[in-house]
Write an enzyme that holds these catalytic residues in place. Structure first.
Site, PDB file in Angstrom:
ATOM      1  N   ALA A  82      40.201  40.196 -30.205  1.00 16.74           N
ATOM      2  CA  ALA A  82      39.209  39.344 -30.871  1.00 16.74           C
ATOM      3  C   ALA A  82      39.909  38.178 -31.549  1.00 16.74           C
ATOM      4  O   ALA A  82      41.097  38.248 -31.864  1.00 16.74           O
ATOM      5  CB  ALA A  82      38.425  40.154 -31.897  1.00 16.74           C
ATOM      6  N   ASP A  83      39.151  37.121 -31.760  1.00 15.79           N
ATOM      7  CA  ASP A  83      39.636  35.989 -32.533  1.00 15.79           C
ATOM      8  C   ASP A  83      38.460  35.409 -33.301  1.00 15.79           C
ATOM      9  O   ASP A  83      37.362  35.290 -32.763  1.00 15.79           O
ATOM     10  CB  ASP A  83      40.254  34.915 -31.641  1.00 15.79           C
TER      11      ASP A  83
END
Length: 188
Positions: free
Chosen positions: A69-70
């Site tokens: 994730a970012d």
């Protein structure tokens, strides 16, 4: 199946443990600067999470589910990442004061056994109250904003600045749990 979280984030580890009981943490060393922002924040965070997941996939030998994730903050279509220094943190927080901004999290899940890949993003609107210079300075002195996108953590002391949110709270923390739960159902 072996689960891997491609992140060293304590927040993501804590949140993932609500969905997956056992997993391995292998932080991705993907070069985030290799991804250019071209104006679409959703595409940008998806590409970042995909890069992190693919980086880990190249290292693996056994079948696994990779979760990457970012998260970024966006104000008026400009991306606010983690602050470079205290002055940068002050500028970000001052720009968010009294305004509604967006928090985007890109999430990519790869099943290396069947080569299935799902990449998506979540966007949450967050409205800040008006912040005084003193409030911003006091918050920066806690050091909390220094490793957070947009220079604040909703789950910590920065949560007092939030007047309202519209969307997924966990997205703002850094891992949209409902979206991830649905992706994990589909990845097999």
């Amino acid at each position: 199946m072996n689960y891997i979280l491609a992140s060293a984030s304590d927040r993501r580890k804590e949140l993932l443990s609500r969905l997956v009981k056992e997993y391995e943490v292998i932080p991705s060393s993907f070069d985030e600067d290799s991804v250019s922002f071209t104006g679409d924040v959703g595409d940008y965070v998806k590409e970042l999470s995909l890069g992190k997941a693919e980086y880990i996939r190249k290292m693996l030998k056994k079948p696994s589910i990779i979760i990457a994730a970012d998260t970024v903050v966006s104000l008026e279509y400009k991306v606010l990442g983690k602050p470079k220094d205290e002055g940068d943190a002050f500028r970000m927080l001052q720009s968010l004061s009294g305004k509604t901004h967006q928090v985007y999290s890109g999430i990519t899940v790869i099943n290396t056994e069947n080569d299935k890949l799902i990449s998506d993003y979540v966007c949450t609107d967050v409205t800040f109250s008006i912040l005084s210079k003193e409030e911003i300075d006091e918050y920066i002195n806690t050091r909390e904003p220094m490793d957070k996108a947009g220079s604040y953590g909703i789950q910590g002391l920065g949560g007092v600045f939030v007047e309202k949110i519209n969307g997924c709270y966990y997205n703002v923390v850094g891992l949209p749990l409902n979206k991830l739960k649905n992706i994990l159902r589909e990845i097999y």
